[in-house]
Scaffold this motif. Structure first.
Motif, PDB file in Angstrom:
ATOM      1  N   MET A   1       0.828  -1.197   0.000  1.00  0.00           N
ATOM      2  CA  MET A   1       0.000   0.000   0.000  1.00  0.00           C
ATOM      3  C   MET A   1       0.868   1.255   0.000  1.00  0.00           C
ATOM      4  SD  MET A   1      -3.136   1.162   2.369  1.00  0.00           S
ATOM      5  CE  MET A   1      -3.797   2.809   2.125  1.00  0.00           C
ATOM      6  N   ALA A   2       1.977   1.183   0.742  1.00  0.00           N
ATOM      7  CA  ALA A   2       2.888   2.331   0.782  1.00  0.00           C
ATOM      8  C   ALA A   2       3.352   2.679  -0.627  1.00  0.00           C
ATOM      9  CB  ALA A   2       4.083   2.024   1.674  1.00  0.00           C
ATOM     10  N   GLN A   3       3.689   1.630  -1.393  1.00  0.00           N
ATOM     11  CA  GLN A   3       4.176   1.866  -2.747  1.00  0.00           C
ATOM     12  C   GLN A   3       3.097   2.484  -3.648  1.00  0.00           C
ATOM     13  OE1 GLN A   3       6.247  -1.727  -3.266  1.00  0.00           O
ATOM     14  NE2 GLN A   3       8.071  -0.722  -4.108  1.00  0.00           N
ATOM     15  N   GLU A   4       1.897   1.901  -3.532  1.00  0.00           N
ATOM     16  CA  GLU A   4       0.776   2.442  -4.327  1.00  0.00           C
ATOM     17  C   GLU A   4       0.551   3.905  -4.000  1.00  0.00           C
ATOM     18  OE1 GLU A   4      -2.911   0.274  -3.762  1.00  0.00           O
ATOM     19  OE2 GLU A   4      -1.762  -1.588  -3.991  1.00  0.00           O
ATOM     20  N   CYS A   5       0.513   4.165  -2.699  1.00  0.00           N
ATOM     21  CA  CYS A   5       0.268   5.520  -2.207  1.00  0.00           C
ATOM     22  C   CYS A   5       1.302   6.472  -2.789  1.00  0.00           C
ATOM     23  CB  CYS A   5       0.445   5.566  -0.703  1.00  0.00           C
ATOM     24  SG  CYS A   5      -1.070   5.635   0.170  1.00  0.00           S
ATOM     25  N   TYR A   6       2.548   6.026  -2.720  1.00  0.00           N
ATOM     26  CA  TYR A   6       3.646   6.871  -3.174  1.00  0.00           C
ATOM     27  C   TYR A   6       3.483   7.180  -4.657  1.00  0.00           C
ATOM     28  CZ  TYR A   6       8.336   8.460  -4.289  1.00  0.00           C
ATOM     29  OH  TYR A   6       9.392   9.188  -4.741  1.00  0.00           O
ATOM     30  N   ALA A   7       3.166   6.111  -5.410  1.00  0.00           N
ATOM     31  CA  ALA A   7       2.990   6.296  -6.858  1.00  0.00           C
ATOM     32  C   ALA A   7       1.867   7.307  -7.111  1.00  0.00           C
ATOM     33  CB  ALA A   7       2.660   4.949  -7.511  1.00  0.00           C
ATOM     34  N   ARG A   8       0.766   7.153  -6.383  1.00  0.00           N
ATOM     35  CA  ARG A   8      -0.380   8.042  -6.603  1.00  0.00           C
ATOM     36  C   ARG A   8      -0.032   9.483  -6.229  1.00  0.00           C
ATOM     37  NH1 ARG A   8      -4.380   6.376  -3.124  1.00  0.00           N
ATOM     38  NH2 ARG A   8      -3.810   4.221  -3.563  1.00  0.00           N
ATOM     39  N   GLU A   9       0.622   9.631  -5.060  1.00  0.00           N
ATOM     40  CA  GLU A   9       0.973  10.980  -4.596  1.00  0.00           C
ATOM     41  C   GLU A   9       1.938  11.653  -5.578  1.00  0.00           C
ATOM     42  OE1 GLU A   9      -0.252  12.729  -1.942  1.00  0.00           O
ATOM     43  OE2 GLU A   9      -1.655  11.069  -1.619  1.00  0.00           O
ATOM     44  N   SER A  10       2.932  10.856  -6.085  1.00  0.00           N
ATOM     45  CA  SER A  10       3.882  11.484  -7.021  1.00  0.00           C
ATOM     46  C   SER A  10       3.189  11.879  -8.305  1.00  0.00           C
ATOM     47  CB  SER A  10       5.050  10.560  -7.372  1.00  0.00           C
ATOM     48  OG  SER A  10       5.286   9.647  -6.379  1.00  0.00           O
ATOM     49  N   ALA A  11       2.260  11.035  -8.758  1.00  0.00           N
ATOM     50  CA  ALA A  11       1.510  11.363  -9.979  1.00  0.00           C
ATOM     51  C   ALA A  11       0.763  12.677  -9.792  1.00  0.00           C
ATOM     52  CB  ALA A  11       0.535  10.236 -10.313  1.00  0.00           C
ATOM     53  N   LYS A  12       0.162  12.822  -8.592  1.00  0.00           N
ATOM     54  CA  LYS A  12      -0.569  14.055  -8.292  1.00  0.00           C
ATOM     55  C   LYS A  12       0.359  15.255  -8.394  1.00  0.00           C
ATOM     56  CE  LYS A  12      -3.712  12.797  -4.701  1.00  0.00           C
ATOM     57  NZ  LYS A  12      -3.898  12.989  -3.268  1.00  0.00           N
ATOM     58  N   GLU A  13       1.557  15.073  -7.788  1.00  0.00           N
ATOM     59  CA  GLU A  13       2.505  16.188  -7.785  1.00  0.00           C
ATOM     60  C   GLU A  13       2.948  16.546  -9.203  1.00  0.00           C
ATOM     61  OE1 GLU A  13       5.881  15.797  -5.159  1.00  0.00           O
ATOM     62  OE2 GLU A  13       4.481  15.411  -3.498  1.00  0.00           O
ATOM     63  N   ASP A  14       3.220  15.480 -10.006  1.00  0.00           N
ATOM     64  CA  ASP A  14       3.641  15.729 -11.394  1.00  0.00           C
ATOM     65  C   ASP A  14       2.595  16.539 -12.120  1.00  0.00           C
ATOM     66  OD1 ASP A  14       5.862  14.333 -10.857  1.00  0.00           O
ATOM     67  OD2 ASP A  14       5.241  12.474 -11.892  1.00  0.00           O
ATOM     68  N   LYS A  15       1.337  16.148 -11.894  1.00  0.00           N
ATOM     69  CA  LYS A  15       0.231  16.826 -12.554  1.00  0.00           C
ATOM     70  C   LYS A  15       0.201  18.304 -12.146  1.00  0.00           C
ATOM     71  CE  LYS A  15      -4.178  14.985 -14.007  1.00  0.00           C
ATOM     72  NZ  LYS A  15      -5.331  14.225 -13.514  1.00  0.00           N
ATOM     73  N   ALA A  16       0.373  18.495 -10.820  1.00  0.00           N
ATOM     74  CA  ALA A  16       0.365  19.861 -10.303  1.00  0.00           C
ATOM     75  C   ALA A  16       1.494  20.679 -10.928  1.00  0.00           C
ATOM     76  CB  ALA A  16       0.493  19.845  -8.780  1.00  0.00           C
ATOM     77  N   ASP A  17       2.662  20.018 -11.108  1.00  0.00           N
ATOM     78  CA  ASP A  17       3.802  20.720 -11.695  1.00  0.00           C
ATOM     79  C   ASP A  17       3.521  21.147 -13.141  1.00  0.00           C
ATOM     80  OD1 ASP A  17       5.201  20.526  -9.415  1.00  0.00           O
ATOM     81  OD2 ASP A  17       6.449  18.803 -10.053  1.00  0.00           O
ATOM     82  N   GLU A  18       2.869  20.233 -13.879  1.00  0.00           N
ATOM     83  CA  GLU A  18       2.595  20.522 -15.295  1.00  0.00           C
ATOM     84  C   GLU A  18       1.687  21.726 -15.460  1.00  0.00           C
ATOM     85  OE1 GLU A  18       1.066  16.962 -17.075  1.00  0.00           O
ATOM     86  OE2 GLU A  18       2.909  15.902 -16.513  1.00  0.00           O
ATOM     87  N   SER A  19       0.659  21.805 -14.584  1.00  0.00           N
ATOM     88  CA  SER A  19      -0.332  22.872 -14.792  1.00  0.00           C
ATOM     89  C   SER A  19       0.142  24.224 -14.289  1.00  0.00           C
ATOM     90  CB  SER A  19      -1.657  22.498 -14.123  1.00  0.00           C
ATOM     91  OG  SER A  19      -1.429  22.304 -12.756  1.00  0.00           O
TER      92      SER A  19
END
Ligand code: CTP
Length: 443
Positions: A425-443
């Motif tokens: 779950m930690a790994q999934e969470c991390y992947a999801r959180e990083s994806a969120k951050e990447d998205k935030a960076d793009e916009s």
């Protein structure tokens, strides 16, 4: 007339050997120095009542500080002396505490033309005390070990279960004694005597409470709520109108008493189940005593008790947190809402706050769920720690607590069980959180 009676055999039967040894050493030292040594106060009262009490108070007809130092030479330990009051606190090597006071020979001047009398110093020492039941002394010198020194009919009052002051100005001298009277009355199942009760009412009519220092009142209230049965005392205080005498906003009206009854039940329940995790009773009951006071007025109360800025801030914060939690709990539905949400509502609160919510709530299912929280959720732990996240190659930062909290919630809701589940779950969470951050960076 003073009664002389020896209770050495009662003393021997009712005290542990260690304490008897200590009393004997103190008595022998008294003889050696040529001074009378007495045990006094609650210690003697409790021997007669057959209640264990290891708080030893000694009075020395001589030099108390010198005596304390000699006692430590014999037994080991340390002395803290208060020269101004001629008293000393002895802490023996085994941790036993002994308070030592000096009784001075005093000359008591009668007003206007009556002769000055010399009173035996122990008598004067006892006369200054609050109630007859606390004004007993027990001689410790070997020749008369166990002799009860009872000038004021204390033994009779203990037998008749009566709380009685020694003189009519006692409450004027010290109004906190009214709270002490109530505390002893309820603790021992005694009755405040008739004349003493008139003096209590008289003191209340004279509004002596309104002038009393907030720190002293608070100390006495703290002692009351730390008693075995605080509610009995609070009921008595309500009868006598004592809380409103302290401050009008504190009147123990019906709704408050009702909540205090519930708090006492919850408190007892908790003490029974979780002996080792203690509650600060004052925090719990004070929440009840101030229930219903508006935020705009609460400062009047904290000022009355001389709260420090920090105490005030913490108390107001606690009230605020409880208020928030209460609103959240209203929308929490058993069987529909997640347990992890219950956890996140209650977890920020100190245990006193959780117990207050439990006592205050009229809804049976809320009480039940709070008790479930205390029994099962509160101390739940997950297996992985920040170290594990580090080993997974996750960059340290605030994301650690986000991930660990999510795993905790999942564990509470039964979505993860094993350590492996948690790591996944930690790994999934991390992947999801990083994806969120990447998205935030793009916009
Ligand atoms: N005392 C007093 N007036 C007060 C407080 C205390 O006269 N306002 C006296 C009492 O006679 C008491 C003694 O000082 O026996 C010691 O006080 P404390 O340790 O508070 O009393 P205990 O009787 O030992 O009470 P407890 O059992 O609650 O410790």
């Amino acid at each position: 007339r003073r009664r002389e009676k020896n209770i050495a055999s009662t003393v021997t039967n009712r005290l542990p050997q260690k304490m008897l040894d200590l009393l004997n050493v103190a008595g022998e030292l008294g003889n050696k120095l040529g001074w009378e040594i007495y045990a006094v106060g609650g210690f003697v009262r409790d021997i007669l009542l057959g209640r264990p009490n290891l708080d030893l108070d000694l009075v020395v007809e001589g030099d108390g500080i010198f005596f304390a130092k000699e006692l430590v030479k014999k037994l080991g330990g340390r002395v803290k002396a208060h020269n101004k009051f001629k008293t000393a606190v002895v802490i023996l090597e085994n941790g036993q505490r002994v308070d030592v006071a000096t009784a001075r020979l005093e000359y008591y001047e009668y007003p206007a033309a009556l002769p000055t009398v010399e009173l035996s110093s122990i008598k004067m020492d006892l006369y200054r005390r609050d109630f007859t039941v606390n004004a007993l002394a027990l001689r410790l010198n070997p020749d008369r070990f166990g002799q009860l020194v009872d000038f004021f009919g204390a033994e009779r009052d203990i037998r008749n279960k009566t709380i009685r002051v020694l003189h009519s100005l006692s409450f004027v001298e010290d109004p906190t004694r009214i709270l002490r009277a109530i505390r002893f009355e309820r603790r021992f199942d005694f009755q405040i005597g008739g004349q003493t009760m008139r003096l209590v009412k008289n003191a209340l009519n004279l509004k002596l409470f309104s002038k009393l220092s907030g720190t002293r009142v608070m100390h006495e209230l703290q002692l009351i709520v730390s008693e075995e049965d605080p509610l009995a005392c609070l009921n008595r205080m309500q009868e006598l109108g004592i809380m409103e005498a302290i401050h009008p906003l504190l009147k123990l009206h019906k709704e408050r008493i009702q909540v205090l009854i519930e708090l006492a039940k919850v408190h007892n329940w908790y003490k029974l189940l979780y002996l080792e995790q203690s509650v600060e009773p004052w925090k719990l009951y004070f929440l009840g005593m101030t229930m219903g006071i508006k935020n705009t007025q609460i400062k009047q109360v904290t000022d009355r008790f001389h709260f420090t800025q920090r105490e005030e801030r913490e108390f107001l914060q606690l009230r605020e947190m409880i208020h928030e939690a209460l609103i959240q709990l209203m929308s929490w539905r058993e069987g529909k809402s997640k347990l992890s949400r219950l956890y996140s509502i209650l977890h920020p609160l100190p245990v006193e706050g959780v117990l207050f919510l439990m006592g205050k709530s009229r809804k049976e299912h809320i009480r039940r769920n709070i008790s479930q929280y205390l029994a099962r959720l509160r101390d739940m732990e997950i297996e992985i720690t920040g170290n594990d996240l580090h080993e997974l190659g996750i960059e340290p930062g605030p994301i650690y607590s986000t991930i660990l909290e999510k795993i905790m919630a999942a564990k509470i809701d039964g979505q993860v069980e094993t350590k492996k589940d948690e790591l996944d779950m930690a790994q999934e969470c991390y992947a999801r959180e990083s994806a969120k951050e990447d998205k935030a960076d793009e916009s």
